[in-house]
Structures are given as C-alpha cells and as structure tokens.
Design a protein around this motif. Structure first.
Motif, mmCIF file in Angstrom:
data_model
loop_
_atom_site.group_PDB
_atom_site.id
_atom_site.type_symbol
_atom_site.label_atom_id
_atom_site.label_comp_id
_atom_site.label_asym_id
_atom_site.label_seq_id
_atom_site.Cartn_x
_atom_site.Cartn_y
_atom_site.Cartn_z
ATOM 1 N N PRO A 159 14.622 1.442 -0.158
ATOM 2 C CA PRO A 159 13.462 0.850 -0.833
ATOM 3 C C PRO A 159 12.192 1.668 -0.646
ATOM 4 O O PRO A 159 12.024 2.353 0.366
ATOM 5 N N ILE A 160 11.304 1.599 -1.641
ATOM 6 C CA ILE A 160 9.969 2.188 -1.493
ATOM 7 C C ILE A 160 9.180 1.315 -0.529
ATOM 8 O O ILE A 160 9.061 0.102 -0.712
ATOM 9 N N LEU A 161 8.634 1.920 0.509
ATOM 10 C CA LEU A 161 7.925 1.172 1.540
ATOM 11 C C LEU A 161 6.451 1.012 1.230
ATOM 12 O O LEU A 161 5.852 -0.019 1.505
ATOM 13 N N PHE A 162 5.849 2.065 0.656
ATOM 14 C CA PHE A 162 4.433 1.970 0.285
ATOM 15 C C PHE A 162 4.097 3.084 -0.694
ATOM 16 O O PHE A 162 4.861 4.046 -0.848
ATOM 17 N N ARG A 163 2.975 2.914 -1.361
ATOM 18 C CA ARG A 163 2.497 3.894 -2.337
ATOM 19 C C ARG A 163 1.070 4.285 -1.980
ATOM 20 O O ARG A 163 0.259 3.438 -1.611
ATOM 21 N N GLU A 164 0.782 5.580 -2.112
ATOM 22 C CA GLU A 164 -0.536 6.091 -1.774
ATOM 23 C C GLU A 164 -1.219 6.672 -3.005
ATOM 24 O O GLU A 164 -0.590 7.429 -3.760
ATOM 25 N N PRO A 165 -2.503 6.337 -3.233
ATOM 26 C CA PRO A 165 -3.236 6.988 -4.324
ATOM 27 C C PRO A 165 -3.383 8.474 -4.045
ATOM 28 O O PRO A 165 -3.514 8.905 -2.900
ATOM 29 N N ARG A 166 -3.344 9.244 -5.106
ATOM 30 C CA ARG A 166 -3.317 10.700 -4.992
ATOM 31 C C ARG A 166 -4.735 11.281 -5.002
ATOM 32 O O ARG A 166 -5.638 10.735 -5.638
ATOM 33 N N ALA A 167 -4.903 12.386 -4.284
ATOM 34 C CA ALA A 167 -6.168 13.125 -4.267
ATOM 35 C C ALA A 167 -5.856 14.609 -4.374
ATOM 36 O O ALA A 167 -4.736 15.048 -4.091
ATOM 37 N N LEU A 168 -6.845 15.387 -4.783
ATOM 38 C CA LEU A 168 -6.691 16.832 -4.880
ATOM 39 C C LEU A 168 -7.467 17.481 -3.744
ATOM 40 O O LEU A 168 -8.673 17.271 -3.591
ATOM 41 N N MET A 169 -6.755 18.252 -2.920
ATOM 42 C CA MET A 169 -7.363 18.985 -1.813
ATOM 43 C C MET A 169 -7.922 20.289 -2.328
ATOM 44 O O MET A 169 -7.222 21.054 -2.997
ATOM 45 N N MET A 170 -9.188 20.554 -1.997
ATOM 46 C CA MET A 170 -9.818 21.803 -2.455
ATOM 47 C C MET A 170 -10.893 22.237 -1.478
ATOM 48 O O MET A 170 -11.348 21.457 -0.631
ATOM 49 N N SER A 171 -11.293 23.483 -1.623
ATOM 50 C CA SER A 171 -12.381 24.014 -0.800
ATOM 51 C C SER A 171 -13.702 23.341 -1.166
ATOM 52 O O SER A 171 -13.903 22.915 -2.303
ATOM 53 N N ALA A 283 19.334 -1.916 9.687
ATOM 54 C CA ALA A 283 18.497 -2.683 10.601
ATOM 55 C C ALA A 283 17.135 -2.018 10.779
ATOM 56 O O ALA A 283 16.100 -2.702 10.795
ATOM 57 N N PHE A 284 17.102 -0.683 10.893
ATOM 58 C CA PHE A 284 15.814 -0.009 11.046
ATOM 59 C C PHE A 284 15.030 -0.048 9.734
ATOM 60 O O PHE A 284 13.805 -0.194 9.746
ATOM 61 N N THR A 285 15.735 0.077 8.604
ATOM 62 C CA THR A 285 15.056 -0.029 7.314
ATOM 63 C C THR A 285 14.397 -1.388 7.161
ATOM 64 O O THR A 285 13.274 -1.502 6.649
ATOM 65 N N GLN A 286 15.071 -2.447 7.624
ATOM 66 C CA GLN A 286 14.475 -3.783 7.549
ATOM 67 C C GLN A 286 13.233 -3.874 8.415
ATOM 68 O O GLN A 286 12.230 -4.493 8.021
ATOM 69 N N ALA A 287 13.258 -3.241 9.584
ATOM 70 C CA ALA A 287 12.068 -3.229 10.442
ATOM 71 C C ALA A 287 10.914 -2.504 9.744
ATOM 72 O O ALA A 287 9.760 -2.953 9.808
ATOM 73 N N LEU A 288 11.223 -1.385 9.088
ATOM 74 C CA LEU A 288 10.184 -0.664 8.338
ATOM 75 C C LEU A 288 9.605 -1.533 7.228
ATOM 76 O O LEU A 288 8.382 -1.588 7.028
#
Length: 295
Positions: A159-171, A283-288
């Motif tokens: 299963p997908i556990l979480f989703r993160e909004p994307r950012a662009l890394m730059m100088s 079992a560990f996936t359920q804990a996550l």
C-alpha cells in the motif's frame, strides 16, 4: 456429516429455535432445516421433536449432542491453535529506507511492531536510491519503504503509505529561485540532474524528457546520492525534483526548494520480493500503515 452440518446441529441443540440458530450462524432458517433433515435421514432417526410451540431434542438427539460436542470443541481448539501459530511473528525483520522522512516513519513503526511482536527483532538499514532493489534481491532486506513507481516483475508493491508534494531543488542563484512556485513547463529552461542507475520507468516519471507542451528537457550529470546531487545544485550545475519536506531535512544556504503548482506528488510505499512474502512482512506493513494514519 460435514463440519458445517455439525455446527448447525449443535447450535440448534443449544438454541432449540430454528430462527435464532439461523441468525446466529448467518444462514437462512431453510438451510438449518435442510441440514437437520439430512442428518436425520443419514442416522435413520429423528433428532428433534418439532411442534408449533417448541423444539426439543429426542433421546437420540441428546446422545448425538453429548458425543459431538467434545469432538467439535477439539476441532475448534485445533483451528484456533493453528491460527495463533500463523500469527506468531518471530526471528528478524529487516527494513530499508532512503529518505530521512521515511526513516522517521520506519523507526516509529518499529516501536509499534516490537510491542505487538516482542519475539521478532527489527533491523533498520539505510540504502541508496540509486540501488533501489539490490538489497532486496540479495536478501539483505526483507522489505523497504521506497519512492514509487516500482514496476519490477519480482517485486511486490504494497500500500501507499503517504504522499509528498513536490518541489524543485535549485541554486539560490538560479533564475527561478525567487519564484513562489514553479511549473513542470519550467523544466524546459533548466538542466536537470539525474539519478544514477534507476530504471527508465522511474526516470521518466520523476525526470521527464519533455515538458507538457513538448519542449525538450536538458539532462545533465547523474548523481549517485542525494548529497552529490545537492553539491552539484549548490554549484548551479542544474536542478532536481524533490519534495517540499526535504527542505526541513536538507537545508543548505546555497539551495532553495520551490514548490511545484502542477506536478504529481511523490508517493511512498512498501516493497518486497515476490518470493519473500511472509507473515513478518505483512505484520510490519500493518505497523507502518497504522503509524502513517495516526492510529
């Protein structure tokens, strides 16, 4: 006599009511009646006396109840014992991660897992994104929390556990560095730093070759680690997509993280080998899942 028919007989012998027995066993009253008639035909005697007012056992029915009840309890205890053994999690479970925010979740899930399964040891191992499934395939890991997609024939994606909004890394010196947000189309004005040794489907999803309008995207050097990528970005050698949360873990004075306004999220899920499926992994996936959902 089938096990289900035995269960119906014993329940009716206890309830002495066809309707309540049917409700208790989640079957129809007709199913209860059919089962009892089948048993009576096989035995050659009535098991119950039925009247418009009540239901009671015959002497043959009483004997059958007494002799079946002990055996049925033994069957139930055997099934319960087998189920308990299957739920028993022991040995060692080894889980890998790459991103530090994944590591935070893994550590918290490990605490929950140890409380639930004290007979099982947990080993947490950091691994490189560039070697995505190597530790799984060499059996150094049992499962790993990783960035998706993972389209491998020998890998199971949980299963997908979480989703993160994307950012662009730059100088900080990049022309887009002062923007509040960026667009996928802005890739056309950048040099993108890639990730070494990732499969094409992963690269194409996270590091496209063209913008939505069809403009080619220039790809520069490949980095084998996040730290190497940041060194190149800080020197203004290119940009790389990451997550908004990465700014909290990887802040540098020479780099900014500008959120995307139109890019898909970065999704994180659990992966394991197809032939490595086990009770420990689930079992560990359920804990996550429980920790990720705040349970």
């Amino acid at each position: 006599m089938e096990l289900r028919d035995i269960e119906i007989f014993l329940a009716l012998a206890e309830e002495l009511h066809f309707g309540r027995t049917a409700e208790l066993l989640h079957v129809s009253p007709a199913r209860v009646s059919q089962a009892i008639k089948k048993q009576e035909r096989a035995i050659g005697a009535e098991l119950f006396v039925r009247t418009s007012r009540n239901v009671r056992l015959t002497p043959v029915g009483e004997r059958l109840r007494d002799e079946l009840a002990a055996g049925y309890r033994q069957i139930q205890e055997a099934i319960a014992g087998a189920a308990a053994a299957a739920r028993c999690v022991s040995g060692v479970v080894r889980i890998g991660f790459a991103s530090p925010w994944c590591g935070d979740l893994v550590v918290k899930a490990a605490d929950v897992f140890r409380q639930r399964h004290p007979a099982c040891e947990v080993q947490i191992i950091e691994r490189l994104l560039a070697d995505r499934f190597g530790p799984l395939r060499t059996r150094e890991l049992d499962l790993q929390l990783t960035e998706l997609p993972a389209e491998e024939p020998d890998i199971v994606v949980g299963p997908i556990l979480f989703r993160e909004p994307r950012a662009l890394m730059m100088s900080v010196d990049h022309p887009l560095a002062r923007n509040q947000t960026v667009s996928i189309e802005d890739y056309g004005d950048c040099v993108v730093i890639g990730v070494a040794s990732v499969p094409d489907y992963f690269r194409d999803f996270h590091l496209p070759l063209r913008t939505p309008s069809g403009r080619p995207i220039t790809h520069g050097r490949l980095a084998a680690s996040f730290q190497e990528a940041q060194s190149l970005i800080g020197a203004d050698k290119g940009v790389q997509p990451s997550t908004v949360r990465a700014a909290l873990y990887h802040a540098r004075p020479d780099i900014v993280f500008v959120p995307f306004r139109d890019a898909p999220t970065v999704d994180y899920g659990v992966t394991w080998l197809t032939d490595g499926d086990s009770v420990k992994i689930h079992a560990f996936t359920q804990a996550l899942l429980d920790v990720a959902s705040g349970k």
